[in-house]
Design an enzyme around this catalytic site. Structure first.
Site, PDB file in Angstrom:
ATOM      1  N   ASP A  90      -3.512   4.141   6.051  1.00  0.00           N
ATOM      2  CA  ASP A  90      -4.064   3.484   7.273  1.00  0.00           C
ATOM      3  C   ASP A  90      -3.748   3.971   8.594  1.00  0.00           C
ATOM      4  O   ASP A  90      -4.419   3.537   9.686  1.00  0.00           O
ATOM      5  CB  ASP A  90      -3.693   1.921   7.034  1.00  0.00           C
ATOM      6  CG  ASP A  90      -2.175   1.609   6.885  1.00  0.00           C
ATOM      7  OD1 ASP A  90      -1.423   2.536   7.550  1.00  0.00           O
ATOM      8  OD2 ASP A  90      -1.828   0.721   6.169  1.00  0.00           O
ATOM      9  N   HIS A 105      -0.187  10.410   0.499  1.00  0.00           N
ATOM     10  CA  HIS A 105      -1.699  10.059  -0.127  1.00  0.00           C
ATOM     11  C   HIS A 105      -2.414  10.525   0.969  1.00  0.00           C
ATOM     12  O   HIS A 105      -3.672  10.130   0.909  1.00  0.00           O
ATOM     13  CB  HIS A 105      -1.533   8.773  -0.489  1.00  0.00           C
ATOM     14  CG  HIS A 105      -0.602   8.565  -1.831  1.00  0.00           C
ATOM     15  ND1 HIS A 105      -0.457   7.289  -2.391  1.00  0.00           N
ATOM     16  CD2 HIS A 105      -0.008   9.430  -2.452  1.00  0.00           C
ATOM     17  CE1 HIS A 105       0.424   7.281  -3.453  1.00  0.00           C
ATOM     18  NE2 HIS A 105       0.762   8.684  -3.395  1.00  0.00           N
ATOM     19  N   SER A 175       4.816  -1.261  -5.201  1.00  0.00           N
ATOM     20  CA  SER A 175       4.809  -2.059  -6.363  1.00  0.00           C
ATOM     21  C   SER A 175       5.569  -0.991  -7.561  1.00  0.00           C
ATOM     22  O   SER A 175       6.053  -1.463  -8.655  1.00  0.00           O
ATOM     23  CB  SER A 175       3.405  -2.420  -7.047  1.00  0.00           C
ATOM     24  OG  SER A 175       2.732  -1.051  -7.410  1.00  0.00           O
ATOM     25  N   ASN A 199      10.756  -6.330  -0.803  1.00  0.00           N
ATOM     26  CA  ASN A 199       9.588  -6.564  -1.397  1.00  0.00           C
ATOM     27  C   ASN A 199       9.310  -8.339  -1.728  1.00  0.00           C
ATOM     28  O   ASN A 199      10.632  -8.597  -1.717  1.00  0.00           O
ATOM     29  CB  ASN A 199       9.623  -5.852  -2.621  1.00  0.00           C
ATOM     30  CG  ASN A 199       7.949  -5.888  -3.162  1.00  0.00           C
ATOM     31  OD1 ASN A 199       7.143  -6.773  -3.078  1.00  0.00           O
ATOM     32  ND2 ASN A 199       7.747  -4.582  -3.721  1.00  0.00           N
ATOM     33  N   GLU A 201       8.053  -9.393  -4.400  1.00  0.00           N
ATOM     34  CA  GLU A 201       8.356  -9.907  -5.590  1.00  0.00           C
ATOM     35  C   GLU A 201       8.896  -8.516  -6.290  1.00  0.00           C
ATOM     36  O   GLU A 201       9.064  -7.506  -5.712  1.00  0.00           O
ATOM     37  CB  GLU A 201       7.025 -10.049  -6.235  1.00  0.00           C
ATOM     38  CG  GLU A 201       5.880  -9.161  -6.153  1.00  0.00           C
ATOM     39  CD  GLU A 201       4.819  -9.605  -6.910  1.00  0.00           C
ATOM     40  OE1 GLU A 201       4.272  -8.826  -7.631  1.00  0.00           O
ATOM     41  OE2 GLU A 201       4.209 -10.843  -6.470  1.00  0.00           O
TER      42      GLU A 201
END
Ligand code: NAD
Length: 234
Positions: A90, A105, A175, A199, A201
């Site tokens: 982004d 990426h 993740s 994070n 989670e």
């Protein structure tokens, strides 16, 4: 201060309003990212893939770096040895002021021609024509790494080079579903770096991290960076 390497994923930009692939808002129309971000999808329907990218580019253009991005830029500006490796496409780290950034990426603000390979900046959104076409007549595709594609060797060398000499690694909002970024962090850990994860989670990194700071990185990262810089001053 030890050499600091930061590895970021989509989670750091979620508080800027950019949806993660696997979280809420990860679907576009009825498509999953895994159905569109592939060379096969582009060959089959380049217009559809570009419509999705231009929708995402519009979101990113209107988004602003959040306190997490800004905290990382502040850390780098403090003068420590610093490398930021991001999976994000982004451009928000650069907009926040980060300088030594490895865009593992790629970037949605660039494209390249599938025929002649020419690199083309694509900073205007919405695009004038979809799919965009190169001067040579070939189709232009986004300069991002798609599912099933090989990493750019030079970028990987930079990323592993930084991890190999890291003293502290911050892993933010990733993740762990993509193998290479997890391996980068694991390698640094095996070589003795301290791994701190940020994070909301548990992730594929939590199991080998030395510390997991649970919560949104827009709050947890600035507090962590403040502490680190205060220790440096002391
Ligand atoms: P992911 O979507 O697989 O996972 C996002 C992670 O961020 C999750 O573990 C989630 O728990 C965490 N998270 C969500 N909100 C958070 C917050 N406020 N603070 C801290 N953590 C938070 O993303 P990934 O691991 O980066 O991998 C997916 C791929 O998707 C990458 O290749 C990436 O390039 C691409 N992607 C990029 C963007 C972007 O450029 N902003 C957006 C979506 C996907």
């Amino acid at each position: 201060m030890k050499r600091i390497v930061v590895l970021t994923g989509a989670g750091i930009s979620s508080e800027s309003g950019i949806p993660t692939f696997r979280g809420e808002g990860g679907l576009w129309r009825t498509y999953r990212a895994e159905d569109l971000a592939t060379p096969q999808a582009f060959r089959k329907d380049p217009k559809l893939v570009w419509e999705w990218y231009d929708w995402r580019r519009g979101i990113c253009k209107n988004a602003e770096p959040n306190a997490g991005h800004l905290a990382l830029a502040r850390l780098e500006a403090s003068g420590c040895e610093f490398t930021l490796i991001t999976q994000n496409v982004d451009g928000l780290h650069a907009r926040a002021g980060s300088r030594n950034v490895v865009e593992l990426h790629g970037s949605i603000w660039r494209g390249f021609c599938v025929d002649c390979g020419k690199q083309i900046p694509l900073d205007v959104t919405p695009l004038e024509g979809i799919p965009p076409v190169c001067g040579c007549g070939g189709l232009i595709r986004p300069a991002v790494l798609w599912f099933g594609e090989m990493y750019d060797r030079g970028l990987l060398e930079r990323a592993y080079g930084a991890m190999n000499s890291a003293g502290l690694v911050l892993v933010v909002g990733t993740s762990g579903a993509v193998t290479v970024p997890v391996d980068l962090a694991r390698t640094a850990g095996q070589l003795g770096a301290r791994i701190v994860e940020f994070n909301v989670e548990e992730s594929g990194v939590t199991g080998f991290a030395d510390e997991w700071i649970r919560g949104p990185s827009g709050s947890t990262l600035p507090a962590f960076v403040d502490r680190l810089l205060a220790e440096k001053e002391a």
